[in-house]
Design a protein around this motif. Structure first.
Motif, PDB file in Angstrom:
ATOM      1  N   ALA A 135       8.538   1.609  -1.754  1.00 30.20           N
ATOM      2  CA  ALA A 135       7.555   1.287  -2.784  1.00 30.20           C
ATOM      3  C   ALA A 135       7.726   2.223  -3.973  1.00 30.20           C
ATOM      4  CB  ALA A 135       6.134   1.399  -2.219  1.00 30.20           C
ATOM      5  N   GLU A 149       6.268  -3.198  -5.153  1.00 31.79           N
ATOM      6  CA  GLU A 149       4.867  -2.867  -4.902  1.00 31.79           C
ATOM      7  C   GLU A 149       4.623  -2.648  -3.407  1.00 31.79           C
ATOM      8  OE1 GLU A 149       2.028  -2.854  -7.324  1.00 31.79           O
ATOM      9  OE2 GLU A 149       3.814  -2.351  -8.462  1.00 31.79           O
ATOM     10  N   SER A 150       5.111  -3.569  -2.575  1.00 40.84           N
ATOM     11  CA  SER A 150       4.924  -3.454  -1.129  1.00 40.84           C
ATOM     12  C   SER A 150       5.869  -4.396  -0.412  1.00 40.84           C
ATOM     13  CB  SER A 150       3.472  -3.769  -0.733  1.00 40.84           C
ATOM     14  OG  SER A 150       3.152  -5.124  -1.040  1.00 40.84           O
ATOM     15  N   LYS A 159       6.825  -6.029  -9.166  1.00 37.86           N
ATOM     16  CA  LYS A 159       6.216  -6.127 -10.494  1.00 37.86           C
ATOM     17  C   LYS A 159       7.312  -5.956 -11.540  1.00 37.86           C
ATOM     18  CE  LYS A 159       2.214  -4.252 -11.422  1.00 37.86           C
ATOM     19  NZ  LYS A 159       1.146  -3.253 -11.720  1.00 37.86           N
ATOM     20  N   ILE A 165       3.764 -10.297 -11.454  1.00 38.81           N
ATOM     21  CA  ILE A 165       3.893 -10.068 -10.018  1.00 38.81           C
ATOM     22  C   ILE A 165       4.739 -11.195  -9.433  1.00 38.81           C
ATOM     23  CG2 ILE A 165       2.692  -9.935  -7.814  1.00 38.81           C
ATOM     24  CD1 ILE A 165       2.278  -7.492  -9.541  1.00 38.81           C
TER      25      ILE A 165
END
Length: 286
Positions: A135, A149-150, A159, A165
């Motif tokens: 991340a 982001e994850s 992102k 996104i």
């Protein structure tokens, strides 16, 4: 006729009353079990939410990679939810052993129908295990470039630079090339500067070297390479390859391009551009 109706109504009332009396304990038992099952689901969901959030915070406080922390807590969350649902079904009288067997058979059928989702899950496990990125890294994968982001169970959330996104299936990322721009602390900027064939090459290299030396963000070690790379069709192409910290890559690149253009103009060194000569032939009519 009215007497018969009254008699039948009274008989029906007695039968209903008798059935309610005989099955009162059964009705109460079902009501209690149903209420208990609903409470198990409600309280279980609340406890799972609190527990997984607490676990996530503990993992992050222990400097665990947020990608791994989110992935682990997601797995634990869904496993506990399955346990709570089975416990609730057992409370209302469903034989959990048979239910587990049915779920297993249904899971096999669903697994065959959802092979893509299972491959995404397996890819997510491999991404967490091998950790080609974490991340916060800026990567390019599956035709998309952005900051991670994850990494979730089935997808990776990224992102982009313009604040979009993008959710990418894990299998798409694992099945292609992954370019991690943040993995190393230093990056090399590769610039190709074309100058006129009439330009003094030694002077041009001195001007470029001066620009590089004046920028404190450019690292001294490794040294910047400034060399003639190619004799092009309309220009002599020089390469300028300074090293910078990864965080400074784009700002230094943009600043260098602007500064090089200004300094070459100030020193009378031309930057050629493609040109085309058109010859018109006029035919005389007889």
């Amino acid at each position: 006729m009215d007497e018969n109706l009254l008699s039948n109504t009274a008989k029906l009332g007695n039968d209903v009353s008798g059935w309610v009396t005989n099955n009162q304990e059964l009705i109460i038992s079902y009501a209690v079990n149903l209420t208990a099952a609903l409470l198990i689901i409600l309280i279980g969901s609340m406890v799972i939410k609190i527990a997984t959030n607490s676990l996530n915070r503990v993992l992050k406080k222990r400097k665990i990679d947020p990608t791994i922390a989110n992935f682990v807590t997601s797995l634990i969350k869904y496993a506990l939810l399955a346990f709570v649902i089975i416990a609730a079904l057992g409370r209302v009288g469903v034989h959990t052993a048979s239910f587990v067997a049915i779920v297993g058979a249904a899971g096999l059928a669903i697994g065959l129908a959802l092979q893509g989702s299972l491959s995404n899950f397996a890819a997510g496990v491999l991404l967490i295990g091998f950790r080609p990125f974490k991340a916060g890294d800026f990567i390019e994968a599956a035709g998309t470039a952005g900051v991670v982001e994850s990494v979730q169970i089935f997808t990776t959330v990224m992102k982009t630079g313009d604040n979009r996104i993008i959710v990418v299936p894990n299998s798409n990322i694992l099945g292609g090339n992954i370019v991690n721009y943040s993995k190393e602390e230093r990056r090399r900027i590769d610039l190709v500067i074309g100058v006129s064939y009439t330009a003094d090459l030694q002077k041009t290299k001195q001007v470029l070297q001066k620009i590089v030396d004046a920028d404190e963000r450019i690292l001294k070690d490794p040294a910047c390479n400034i060399s003639v790379n190619e004799l092009g069709a309309s220009s002599v192409d020089l390469i300028v390859r300074p090293w910078v910290n990864s965080a400074d890559y784009w700002t230094v690149r943009w600043d260098l391009l602007e500064k090089i253009k200004e300094e070459l103009d100030n020193n009378g060194i031309g930057i050629p551009f493609p040109q085309m000569d058109i010859h018109l032939i006029r035919e005389e009519k007889a």
